[in-house]
Design an enzyme around this catalytic site. Structure first.
Site, short mmCIF file in Angstrom:
data_model
loop_
_atom_site.label_atom_id
_atom_site.label_comp_id
_atom_site.label_asym_id
_atom_site.label_seq_id
_atom_site.Cartn_x
_atom_site.Cartn_y
_atom_site.Cartn_z
N ARG A 46 0.84 -1.21 0.00
CA ARG A 46 0.00 0.00 0.00
C ARG A 46 0.87 1.25 0.00
O ARG A 46 0.58 2.24 -0.68
CB ARG A 46 -0.94 -0.01 1.21
CG ARG A 46 -2.11 -0.97 1.08
CD ARG A 46 -3.03 -0.87 2.29
NE ARG A 46 -3.76 0.39 2.33
CZ ARG A 46 -4.43 0.82 3.42
NH1 ARG A 46 -4.41 0.11 4.54
NH2 ARG A 46 -5.09 1.95 3.40
N GLN A 87 -10.68 9.88 7.44
CA GLN A 87 -10.49 8.46 7.77
C GLN A 87 -9.31 7.90 6.97
O GLN A 87 -8.90 6.77 7.18
CB GLN A 87 -11.76 7.66 7.44
CG GLN A 87 -12.99 8.13 8.20
CD GLN A 87 -14.24 7.48 7.67
OE1 GLN A 87 -14.61 6.37 8.10
NE2 GLN A 87 -14.90 8.13 6.73
N ASN A 88 -8.81 8.70 6.04
CA ASN A 88 -7.75 8.24 5.15
C ASN A 88 -6.40 8.33 5.85
O ASN A 88 -6.18 9.19 6.69
CB ASN A 88 -7.74 9.07 3.86
CG ASN A 88 -9.06 8.98 3.13
OD1 ASN A 88 -9.83 8.04 3.33
ND2 ASN A 88 -9.35 9.97 2.29
N HIS A 102 -7.75 7.58 11.64
CA HIS A 102 -7.32 6.18 11.54
C HIS A 102 -5.82 6.05 11.38
O HIS A 102 -5.32 5.01 10.95
CB HIS A 102 -8.04 5.48 10.36
CG HIS A 102 -9.52 5.37 10.58
ND1 HIS A 102 -10.40 5.04 9.58
CD2 HIS A 102 -10.28 5.56 11.69
CE1 HIS A 102 -11.63 5.04 10.07
NE2 HIS A 102 -11.58 5.36 11.35
N CYS A 136 7.36 -0.05 23.00
CA CYS A 136 7.49 1.24 23.73
C CYS A 136 6.63 2.34 23.12
O CYS A 136 6.64 3.48 23.58
CB CYS A 136 8.97 1.67 23.74
SG CYS A 136 9.64 2.12 22.11
N CYS A 169 12.25 -1.72 16.50
CA CYS A 169 12.44 -0.41 17.13
C CYS A 169 13.93 -0.19 17.47
O CYS A 169 14.57 -1.08 18.07
CB CYS A 169 11.60 -0.38 18.40
SG CYS A 169 11.80 1.10 19.40
N CYS A 174 13.96 -0.07 21.62
CA CYS A 174 13.75 -1.23 22.52
C CYS A 174 13.84 -2.56 21.79
O CYS A 174 13.78 -3.63 22.42
CB CYS A 174 12.38 -1.11 23.21
SG CYS A 174 10.99 -1.51 22.13
N SER A 212 -18.40 5.71 2.82
CA SER A 212 -19.61 4.86 2.81
C SER A 212 -20.37 5.00 4.13
O SER A 212 -21.44 4.43 4.31
CB SER A 212 -19.20 3.40 2.60
OG SER A 212 -18.34 2.98 3.66
N SER A 249 -22.48 7.65 -4.98
CA SER A 249 -23.48 6.65 -4.57
C SER A 249 -24.15 7.05 -3.26
O SER A 249 -23.56 7.76 -2.44
CB SER A 249 -22.78 5.29 -4.37
OG SER A 249 -22.01 4.95 -5.49
N1 APR Z 1 -15.55 10.78 -5.14
C1 APR Z 1 -16.33 10.72 -4.02
N2 APR Z 1 -16.73 9.55 -3.45
C2 APR Z 1 -16.33 8.41 -4.06
C3 APR Z 1 -15.52 8.40 -5.23
C4 APR Z 1 -15.13 9.64 -5.76
N3 APR Z 1 -14.38 9.72 -6.87
N4 APR Z 1 -15.30 7.09 -5.57
C5 APR Z 1 -15.93 6.34 -4.64
N5 APR Z 1 -16.55 7.12 -3.74
C6 APR Z 1 -17.32 6.73 -2.57
C7 APR Z 1 -18.01 5.40 -2.64
O1 APR Z 1 -19.30 5.53 -3.20
C8 APR Z 1 -18.08 5.01 -1.16
O2 APR Z 1 -19.28 5.50 -0.59
O3 APR Z 1 -16.38 6.62 -1.51
C9 APR Z 1 -16.89 5.71 -0.52
C10 APR Z 1 -15.76 4.80 -0.12
O4 APR Z 1 -16.25 3.97 0.91
P1 APR Z 1 -15.25 2.94 1.62
O5 APR Z 1 -14.47 2.22 0.57
O6 APR Z 1 -16.07 2.17 2.60
O7 APR Z 1 -14.20 3.86 2.39
P2 APR Z 1 -14.41 4.61 3.77
O8 APR Z 1 -15.82 5.07 3.92
O9 APR Z 1 -13.35 5.63 3.84
O10 APR Z 1 -14.11 3.45 4.84
C11 APR Z 1 -14.02 3.82 6.19
O11 APR Z 1 -13.22 1.61 6.74
O12 APR Z 1 -11.91 -0.15 6.04
C12 APR Z 1 -11.98 0.90 6.94
O13 APR Z 1 -10.20 2.07 7.94
C13 APR Z 1 -10.86 1.88 6.71
O14 APR Z 1 -10.90 4.30 6.84
C14 APR Z 1 -11.56 3.16 6.29
C15 APR Z 1 -12.96 2.99 6.87
#
Ligand code: APR
Length: 261
Positions: A78, A109-110, A135, A146, A167, A170, A209, A235
């Site tokens: 990643r 959350q990114n 996150h 540590c 680390c 430690c 989402s 969506s």
């Molecule tokens: N612009 C805006 N929204 C978009 C785009 C875009 N170009 N492409 C996709 N999406 C939307 C999708 O429709 C979806 O609703 O982004 C959302 C991504 O949802 P997830 O993949 O579930 O990501 P996220 O909501 O950030 O997940 C939350 O879950 O797995 C854990 O720790 C991880 O931080 C993450 C958390």
């Protein structure tokens, strides 16, 4: 002002722009969709990471205890992918908006660091509050013994990649400085985010989402205090019915139109 494609009308964008112009304080909550147009995979979309990987095997403390090598391989993959990604026009537009409206808080959350890179490119000054990373951060390491935090190298030496990182202080195993399923969020970051949500007139929710707590409840802290939600997502999500305006378009395309001067 350009005209976003997709299912968004100019009237909807104008309405949302009017609300943002009138707002005293804006909090922006972002998810993986914010970085999708930068080439960073989302988690639950059609080509999302959780379609091809099992989070229980890669993003939990148990997974790391069971097979730290596998977990490090995935996070190194990643890191290599994200290191080649750049902020998209949505990140840039949000940073430029923050430069003009320094009381705006970004809660993400990114873990990709693209908001911070966009802030740097847009010369967002120290008067603007730092991005709140709920996150954690992909390019950070944390000692599981540590708890010392260090920056991860962005272009690691492939020869060193074989061994599990340890680390310097430690000698215990290092882990990525991210929050895994089943772990608590950094308390001070979460408290600051909740406070920002509670005191905002508008919560702009972009590219999530809205399935993962407690991030998914932050916009409800805004509405609970009398504020309004604007959602940007191609969506529908569980938050859509709570939003005053839902803009069904990609963030990289819509935010420059929505947040532009
Ligand atoms: N612009 C805006 N929204 C978009 C785009 C875009 N170009 N492409 C996709 N999406 C939307 C999708 O429709 C979806 O609703 O982004 C959302 C991504 O949802 P997830 O993949 O579930 O990501 P996220 O909501 O950030 O997940 C939350 O879950 O797995 C854990 O720790 C991880 O931080 C993450 C958390």
């Amino acid at each position: 002002m350009g005209r976003p494609s997709g299912l968004v009308t100019t009237q909807e964008v104008q309405a949302a722009r009017g609300m943002l112009d009138a707002a005293r304080r804006v909090v922006v909550v972002t998810g993986a969709g914010m970085s999708a147009e930068s080439g960073v995979p989302t988690f639950r979309g059609e080509d999302g990471l959780w379609k091809s990987h099992r989070p229980e095997e890669l993003a939990t403390p148990g997974a790391f205890q069971h097979d730290p090598q596998l977990v490090w391989e995935w996070y190194r993959w990643r890191r290599g992918l994200v290191a080649a990604c750049e902020p998209n026009p949505g990140h840039r537009a949000l940073s430029a908006f923050r430069r003009r409206h320094p009381e705006t808080t970004v809660v993400t959350q990114n873990v990709d660091g693209l908001h911070q890179e966009a802030d740097r490119l847009e010369e967002v000054g120290p008067s603007v509050s730092p991005v709140l990373e709920l996150h954690g951060r992909l390019f950070g390491d944390r000692c599981q013994g540590c708890h010392r935090r260090t920056e991860a190298v962005r272009t690691p030496d492939p020869d060193l990649e074989a061994a599990l990182p340890r680390c310097d202080e430690c000698g215990d195993l290092l882990r990525p400085d991210v929050v895994w399923f089943g772990e608590g969020l950094p308390r001070s970051v979460l408290e600051t985010a909740v406070d920002a949500a509670r005191t905002a007139d508008i919560c702009l929710v972009v590219g999530t989402s809205a399935r993962v707590q407690p991030a998914a409840s932050l916009p409800l802290a805004t509405t609970g205090a009398g504020g309004t939600i604007i959602e940007v997502n191609p969506s529908p999500t569980p938050l859509s019915r709570r939003a005053r305006v839902t803009l069904r378009a990609p963030a990289g395309e819509l935010l420059p139109v929505l947040l532009g001067p």
